[in-house]
Scaffold this motif. Structure first.
Motif, PDB file in Angstrom:
ATOM      1  N   LYS A  42       0.878  -1.181  -0.050  1.00 46.94           N
ATOM      2  CA  LYS A  42       0.102   0.511  -0.236  1.00 46.94           C
ATOM      3  C   LYS A  42       0.575   1.590  -0.252  1.00 46.94           C
ATOM      4  CE  LYS A  42      -3.923   2.492   2.200  1.00 46.94           C
ATOM      5  NZ  LYS A  42      -3.223   3.432   2.770  1.00 46.94           N
ATOM      6  N   TYR A  43       0.947   2.060  -0.793  1.00 47.18           N
ATOM      7  CA  TYR A  43       1.740   3.291  -1.083  1.00 47.18           C
ATOM      8  C   TYR A  43       0.768   4.204  -1.183  1.00 47.18           C
ATOM      9  CZ  TYR A  43       4.793   6.643  -2.241  1.00 47.18           C
ATOM     10  OH  TYR A  43       6.091   7.820  -2.257  1.00 47.18           O
ATOM     11  N   ARG A  98      -3.357   5.422  -1.730  1.00 50.74           N
ATOM     12  CA  ARG A  98      -4.292   4.787  -1.928  1.00 50.74           C
ATOM     13  C   ARG A  98      -4.443   4.263  -3.227  1.00 50.74           C
ATOM     14  NH1 ARG A  98      -8.777  10.307  -3.013  1.00 50.74           N
ATOM     15  NH2 ARG A  98      -8.172  11.486  -0.675  1.00 50.74           N
ATOM     16  N   GLN A  99      -3.193   3.366  -3.299  1.00 53.61           N
ATOM     17  CA  GLN A  99      -2.889   2.479  -4.312  1.00 53.61           C
ATOM     18  C   GLN A  99      -2.886   1.474  -3.244  1.00 53.61           C
ATOM     19  OE1 GLN A  99      -3.308   3.056  -7.384  1.00 53.61           O
ATOM     20  NE2 GLN A  99      -3.963   4.549  -7.296  1.00 53.61           N
ATOM     21  N   GLN A 100      -3.223   0.243  -4.078  1.00 55.45           N
ATOM     22  CA  GLN A 100      -2.294  -1.082  -3.522  1.00 55.45           C
ATOM     23  C   GLN A 100      -2.293  -2.069  -3.966  1.00 55.45           C
ATOM     24  OE1 GLN A 100      -6.154  -2.237  -0.937  1.00 55.45           O
ATOM     25  NE2 GLN A 100      -6.408  -0.766  -0.198  1.00 55.45           N
ATOM     26  N   LEU A 102       2.049   1.376  -8.143  1.00 56.46           N
ATOM     27  CA  LEU A 102       1.688   1.475  -6.298  1.00 56.46           C
ATOM     28  C   LEU A 102       2.221   3.482  -6.591  1.00 56.46           C
ATOM     29  CD1 LEU A 102       4.189  -0.050  -3.973  1.00 56.46           C
ATOM     30  CD2 LEU A 102       1.711   0.173  -4.586  1.00 56.46           C
ATOM     31  N   THR A 159       2.408  -5.973   9.991  1.00 54.45           N
ATOM     32  CA  THR A 159       1.853  -4.503   9.582  1.00 54.45           C
ATOM     33  C   THR A 159       4.232  -4.196   9.458  1.00 54.45           C
ATOM     34  OG1 THR A 159       1.469  -3.152  10.737  1.00 54.45           O
ATOM     35  CG2 THR A 159       0.176  -4.240   9.149  1.00 54.45           C
TER      36      THR A 159
END
Length: 410
Positions: free
Chosen positions: A104-105, A107-109, A156, A187
């Motif tokens: 996750k970066y 809002r991108q997964q 990402l 995590t």
């Protein structure tokens, strides 16, 4: 002297008069030449692409990779590691941990394979040569870093110059999904130090981290996913592979560079042979000219046949005249086509005459790659001879049974 062969050779090279038969003979030979050239050139280009892809993979992959036949991970203490390291030709030994995780970066997964590698990873791969951005390091000043594949970085939207870290989520071992999903995941985070580019299927799949970081993230303990070995350049890789396989037994796979991407190379080989047989089939269709050529030659040379028979030449030997004529067309055409095909391949290798469409200076090659393999040339030439024999035999057999009074088997 072989009289039928001598007469056939005279029919082929004698051009005292130009008629339709001479033209058809020239067309037949031209068809064989072009067909042979096409087989050699196209198959050599496919060989070039296969070799190029293999070169890309070899920069990223080890010479040999050991993995368990069952399960994702295994304990290296269950095998004789020292015996493997002692095999002559083994230069580097590395234990790696691989597992899929969610990245996750912002809002991108994106799901990717986390590959934990030891400190000597650059020693047995060419990862430094594959970097397109940044510098290779996985840990610095107590901070964990990652080297991202270009595809992963693009999905990402992450980069080396960005300040935000990439967050990683992995399901905890033995934990079931609860009402609070956060408790079910391990995590962690790390910062991109570099971006590498190999091929799309690798770039969009892998990120490299330290083996310590990966072991803690995946809770693997002492277990590993694979053992990667680097071999001496002069070593016999096939023999070493067999030796290590005999040490490990059937519980482990020992794969070379090609076997590590078995599907890709099998697909390319299948495409190569499919193209080869398609071109051979086209050559079969082109050999129809030879059938017409020999049939018309048989009719045109009726007077010569009568003279030869009156001189005591048997029907069998008369038939061989026309059979040898067809063989000579195939042999000479195949030989010229082979020479020209190899010459065109040499020109492309040496001068890169035909450029790849859309290739730029940033791409590793700018022209079509070509690799000449002797066995492919030999197979193409043999295919021409076999097709030429079949195309010559049928019309001679047919004309013999219908236009000669005497009946003999060729």
């Amino acid at each position: 002297m072989n009289l039928p062969f001598f007469i056939a050779k005279r029919y082929l090279i004698s051009r005292k008069k130009q008629n339709i038969i001479n033209i058809i003979s020239g067309i037949s030979m031209a068809g064989v030449i072009v067909g042979t050239m096409a087989i050699i050139i196209v198959v050599s280009v496919l060989n070039g692409f296969t070799d190029l892809i293999g070169m890309f993979y070899s920069d990223f992959d080890p010479d040999l990779k050991i993995s368990a036949t069952e399960g994702k991970m295994f304990d290296p203490e269950t095998i004789d590691v020292d015996k493997i390291k002692a095999v002559p030709g083994v230069v580097s030994y590395a234990e790696v941990v691989e597992e899929v995780a969610m990245l996750k970066y912002g809002r991108q997964q994106y799901p990717a394979t986390i590959k934990g590698v030891p400190a000597n990873y650059p020693d047995y791969t060419n990862i430094d040569k594959l970097l397109i951005e940044g510098e290779y390091y996985l840990e610095k000043d107590g901070i964990n870093y990652a080297v991202l594949g270009r595809g992963v970085a693009n999905y990402l939207g992450a980069g080396v110059s960005f300040l935000d870290p990439v967050h990683i989520y992995v399901p905890k071992k033995g934990k079931q999904i609860s009402s609070n999903p956060a408790r079910s995941f391990n995590t962690d985070y790390l910062f991109p130090s570099a971006v590498f580019a190999v091929l799309e299927d690798i770039d969009a799949q892998y990120i490299l981290v330290s083996d310590k970081f990966a072991s803690e993230l995946f809770e693997s303990g002492n277990k590993i996913s694979a053992i990667e070995l680097d071999l001496d350049n002069d070593a016999n890789s096939k023999q070493i592979q067999k030796t290590i396989q005999s040490i490990l037994g059937e519980s482990f796979h020992v794969k070379n560079k090609e076997q590590q991407h078995d599907l890709v190379f099998k697909t390319m080989k299948s495409e190569k042979w499919a193209v080869y047989f398609i071109l051979v089939f086209i050559l079969v269709l082109a050999s129809g000219n030879m059938i017409g050529n020999l049939t018309m030659l048989y009719i045109d040379k009726k007077e010569d046949i009568s003279i030869l028979r009156s001189m005591g030449l048997t029907t069998k030997k008369i038939n061989r005249v026309f059979l040898y004529e067809g063989w000579l067309i195939s042999f000479v055409g195949g030989l010229i086509g082979t020479i020209l095909g190899v010459f065109v391949c040499w020109l492309q290798i040496t001068f890169e005459l035909i450029k790849l469409p859309g290739a730029t200076n940033s791409f590793i090659i700018s022209a079509y790659p070509v690799q000449i393999i002797f066995t492919d040339i030999l197979l193409a030439f043999l295919a021409v001879l076999i097709i030429g024999f079949a195309a010559s035999w049928y019309p001679v057999k047919f004309m013999s049974s219908n236009h000669l009074a005497e009946s003999n088997i060729i």
